[in-house]
Design a protein around this motif. Structure first.
Motif, PDB file in Angstrom:
ATOM      1  N   SER A 112       2.125  10.624 -12.080  1.00 51.13           N
ATOM      2  CA  SER A 112       2.281  10.093 -10.731  1.00 51.13           C
ATOM      3  C   SER A 112       1.422   8.852 -10.524  1.00 51.13           C
ATOM      4  O   SER A 112       1.861   7.869  -9.922  1.00 51.13           O
ATOM      5  CB  SER A 112       1.911  11.163  -9.695  1.00 51.13           C
ATOM      6  N   ARG A 115       3.180   5.962 -12.235  1.00 52.27           N
ATOM      7  CA  ARG A 115       4.485   5.566 -11.684  1.00 52.27           C
ATOM      8  C   ARG A 115       4.427   5.263 -10.186  1.00 52.27           C
ATOM      9  O   ARG A 115       5.024   4.301  -9.710  1.00 52.27           O
ATOM     10  CB  ARG A 115       5.494   6.682 -11.945  1.00 52.27           C
ATOM     11  N   ASP A 116       3.722   6.100  -9.422  1.00 52.77           N
ATOM     12  CA  ASP A 116       3.713   5.966  -7.961  1.00 52.77           C
ATOM     13  C   ASP A 116       2.382   6.479  -7.399  1.00 52.77           C
ATOM     14  O   ASP A 116       2.317   7.587  -6.875  1.00 52.77           O
ATOM     15  CB  ASP A 116       4.886   6.751  -7.367  1.00 52.77           C
ATOM     16  N   TYR A 150      -4.022   2.768  -6.951  1.00 50.72           N
ATOM     17  CA  TYR A 150      -3.443   2.346  -5.676  1.00 50.72           C
ATOM     18  C   TYR A 150      -3.825   0.896  -5.384  1.00 50.72           C
ATOM     19  O   TYR A 150      -2.993   0.098  -4.925  1.00 50.72           O
ATOM     20  CB  TYR A 150      -3.938   3.268  -4.567  1.00 50.72           C
ATOM     21  N   ARG A 153      -1.734  -1.715  -6.980  1.00 47.39           N
ATOM     22  CA  ARG A 153      -0.387  -1.887  -6.407  1.00 47.39           C
ATOM     23  C   ARG A 153      -0.433  -2.469  -4.994  1.00 47.39           C
ATOM     24  O   ARG A 153       0.403  -3.286  -4.631  1.00 47.39           O
ATOM     25  CB  ARG A 153       0.340  -0.538  -6.360  1.00 47.39           C
TER      26      ARG A 153
END
Length: 213
Positions: A112, A115-116, A150, A153
């Motif tokens: 996770s 990917r996100d 985080y 991104r």
């Protein structure tokens, strides 16, 4: 059939391609190989491919099966579900025995975060991580990694999230954000840190910045 230095890459590619087409056949094919760490790696990839086709249905099915490569199945299943829905994947973790829950949850979180990371961040904020993760010695590392990933991104949102967390969670998250930010712009990172209130959170950010300089 055995793995050798000469054929390892060929077998690995064959297992991956077969797993994409028909994971059940791939698993049956690998069963013919003698036990080895490499066989475990390929079994894990097959489990990932099987789970990815429909995680909500296939992950429980995979983990109900008996296998001498149980840990590889757990990691593969967690990896696949974590890529698409960390929240649901971690809810399922609570149905597993405690000794398997942590391994599965770690695989979910790792995939996770790659990917996100926003999905992992939400799980931390909502306090929905399994108890075996929250109460473990690795929990702060999870929060720190979430902050770092985080920030890579969405830096602005990562800063808001990290500084809004309570106590020790904020320390870890802010350290992750500062570490990631400092790789690209240590000057701006330092200016942000100076705006943080004096205390343990600010100290954690300073330490992270220093390690990157």
């Amino acid at each position: 059939m055995v793995f050798t230095e000469a054929n390892e890459k060929i077998f690995t590619q064959a297992a991956r391609e077969l797993a994409d087409k028909d994971p059940a056949i791939a698993k049956a094919w690998l069963d013919n190989f003698p036990d080895s760490p490499k066989k475990g790696e390929l079994m894990r990839e097959v489990a990932t491919s099987r789970a990815a086709k429909n995680p909500e249905v296939n992950v429980p099915a995979i983990l109900k099966e008996q296998s001498s490569y149980r840990n590889d199945d757990i990691e593969g299943a967690g990896t696949a579900w974590g890529r698409v829905d960390a929240g649901k994947a971690l809810q399922y973790a609570n149905s597993l025995p405690a000794d398997e829950q942590k391994l599965y949850a770690s695989a979910v979180l790792k995939s996770s975060l790659q990917r996100d990371p926003a999905a992992t961040v939400k799980c931390i904020s909502d306090n929905t991580l399994p108890a075996t993760v929250r109460d473990s010695s690795e929990y702060k590392d999870v929060v720190r990694s979430a902050g770092s990933n985080y920030a890579s991104r969405n830096l602005q949102e990562a800063v808001k999230w990290a500084t809004a967390l309570p106590g020790g969670d904020s320390e870890a998250a802010v350290a992750g954000v500062a570490s990631q930010w400092a790789e690209k712009d240590p000057g701006a990172t330092g200016e942000w840190i100076l705006q943080l209130p004096t205390g343990s959170v600010r100290n954690a950010a300073i330490n992270a910045l220093v390690r990157q300089i």
